[in-house]
Design a protein around this motif. Structure first.
Motif, short mmCIF file in Angstrom:
data_model
loop_
_atom_site.label_atom_id
_atom_site.label_comp_id
_atom_site.label_asym_id
_atom_site.label_seq_id
_atom_site.Cartn_x
_atom_site.Cartn_y
_atom_site.Cartn_z
N VAL A 13 1.56 -4.90 -0.51
CA VAL A 13 2.19 -3.63 -0.13
C VAL A 13 1.82 -2.53 -1.14
CG1 VAL A 13 4.37 -2.46 0.32
CG2 VAL A 13 4.03 -4.81 1.11
N GLY A 14 1.76 -2.89 -2.41
CA GLY A 14 1.34 -1.91 -3.42
C GLY A 14 -0.07 -1.42 -3.18
N ALA A 15 -0.97 -2.32 -2.82
CA ALA A 15 -2.35 -1.93 -2.52
C ALA A 15 -2.42 -1.05 -1.28
CB ALA A 15 -3.22 -3.17 -2.34
N LEU A 16 -1.65 -1.40 -0.25
CA LEU A 16 -1.62 -0.57 0.96
C LEU A 16 -1.28 0.89 0.60
CD1 LEU A 16 0.30 -2.83 3.50
CD2 LEU A 16 -1.99 -1.91 3.82
N TRP A 17 -0.22 1.04 -0.19
CA TRP A 17 0.24 2.39 -0.53
C TRP A 17 -0.66 3.07 -1.54
CZ3 TRP A 17 3.88 5.41 1.69
CH2 TRP A 17 4.61 4.82 2.73
N TYR A 40 -2.61 6.06 0.30
CA TYR A 40 -1.90 7.33 0.15
C TYR A 40 -2.10 7.99 -1.21
CZ TYR A 40 -0.07 5.35 4.35
OH TYR A 40 0.02 4.78 5.61
N LEU A 41 -2.83 7.31 -2.11
CA LEU A 41 -3.15 7.91 -3.41
C LEU A 41 -4.66 7.99 -3.62
CD1 LEU A 41 -0.50 6.16 -5.70
CD2 LEU A 41 -0.47 8.51 -4.88
N ALA A 42 -5.33 6.83 -3.63
CA ALA A 42 -6.75 6.81 -3.96
C ALA A 42 -7.63 7.50 -2.91
CB ALA A 42 -7.21 5.37 -4.17
N ALA A 43 -7.47 7.14 -1.65
CA ALA A 43 -8.33 7.73 -0.61
C ALA A 43 -8.16 9.25 -0.52
CB ALA A 43 -8.07 7.06 0.73
N PRO A 44 -6.94 9.78 -0.46
CA PRO A 44 -6.83 11.24 -0.43
C PRO A 44 -7.41 11.91 -1.68
CG PRO A 44 -4.77 10.24 0.25
CD PRO A 44 -5.63 9.13 -0.27
N GLN A 53 -14.67 1.02 1.43
CA GLN A 53 -14.80 -0.21 0.67
C GLN A 53 -13.45 -0.63 0.08
OE1 GLN A 53 -17.70 -2.09 0.54
NE2 GLN A 53 -16.23 -3.56 -0.21
N MET A 54 -12.68 0.34 -0.38
CA MET A 54 -11.35 0.01 -0.91
C MET A 54 -10.44 -0.52 0.20
SD MET A 54 -10.55 2.81 -3.90
CE MET A 54 -10.67 4.25 -2.87
N PHE A 55 -10.53 0.05 1.39
CA PHE A 55 -9.73 -0.45 2.51
C PHE A 55 -10.15 -1.87 2.89
CE2 PHE A 55 -8.94 4.16 3.51
CZ PHE A 55 -7.57 4.11 3.28
N LEU A 62 -0.57 3.24 8.97
CA LEU A 62 0.76 3.77 8.67
C LEU A 62 1.86 2.79 9.09
CD1 LEU A 62 2.71 6.03 7.78
CD2 LEU A 62 2.49 6.98 10.10
N ILE A 63 1.73 2.24 10.29
CA ILE A 63 2.72 1.27 10.77
C ILE A 63 2.76 0.06 9.83
CG2 ILE A 63 3.29 -0.35 12.62
CD1 ILE A 63 2.13 1.83 14.57
N GLU A 64 1.58 -0.43 9.44
CA GLU A 64 1.53 -1.57 8.53
C GLU A 64 2.16 -1.22 7.18
OE1 GLU A 64 -1.65 -4.62 6.46
OE2 GLU A 64 -2.41 -3.07 7.79
N SER A 65 1.91 -0.02 6.69
CA SER A 65 2.48 0.42 5.42
C SER A 65 4.01 0.50 5.48
CB SER A 65 1.93 1.79 5.03
OG SER A 65 0.53 1.75 4.88
#
Length: 153
Positions: free
Chosen positions: A17-21, A25-29, A47-49, A135-138
């Motif tokens: 869950v930490g990686a999802l967020w 919502y931090l690294a990609a943007p 690649q991160m996803f 988003l739903i998964e997060s």
């Protein structure tokens, strides 16, 4: 030994869950706001996803087996079990279903970048679907974190 398996259970939920967020919502943007080359930002974020998807699939497998062994037949009556299973399905759908479509659209647009091609609108639509699934998964992940102690009962 049981205590170790419980620690791994909690660590995997936190990691997944930490990686999802963190990535979504931090690294990609941040990549898209700092890099001038949006195609490069997209490749790095992609690649991160991928790493997050594999982490999620591995974590979900452990969590489901842990819950099944811990609760025996009652695992299928556990909300936590079905929450993890749904998150796994969303991860699998995103990685093996949606991402290949996006990759094919990128390949079909060559030698241009997909966002500069006639496939832009189709790519944006599929990217939107991918974002909604993520988003739903997060959000389900947040729920999982809130309920993780219940999975041990």
């Amino acid at each position: 030994m049981l205590r170790l398996s419980e620690y791994i259970y909690s660590i995997l939920i936190t990691s997944w869950v930490g990686a999802l967020w963190a990535i979504g919502y931090l690294a990609a943007p941040t990549l898209f706001s700092l890099l001038d080359d949006r195609a490069l930002a997209g490749r790095v974020a992609g690649q991160m996803f991928t790493y997050v998807a594999w982490l999620g699939m591995a974590a979900a497998c452990y969590l489901l087996v842990f819950l099944a062994l811990r609760k025996n037949g009652a695992a299928f009556k556990s909300g936590v079990f079905w929450l993890v299973f749904l998150m796994l399905l969303l991860t699998v759908a995103g990685y093996f279903g949606i991402q290949p479509v996006l990759a094919q659209l990128k390949a079909d647009s060559l030698p241009r970048e997909v966002m500069e091609s006639a496939l832009r609108s189709r790519f944006m639509a599929w990217h939107g679907v991918s974002s909604i699934v993520y988003l739903i998964e997060s959000l389900l992940g947040l729920w999982l974190v809130a309920l993780q102690g219940r999975g041990l009962r």
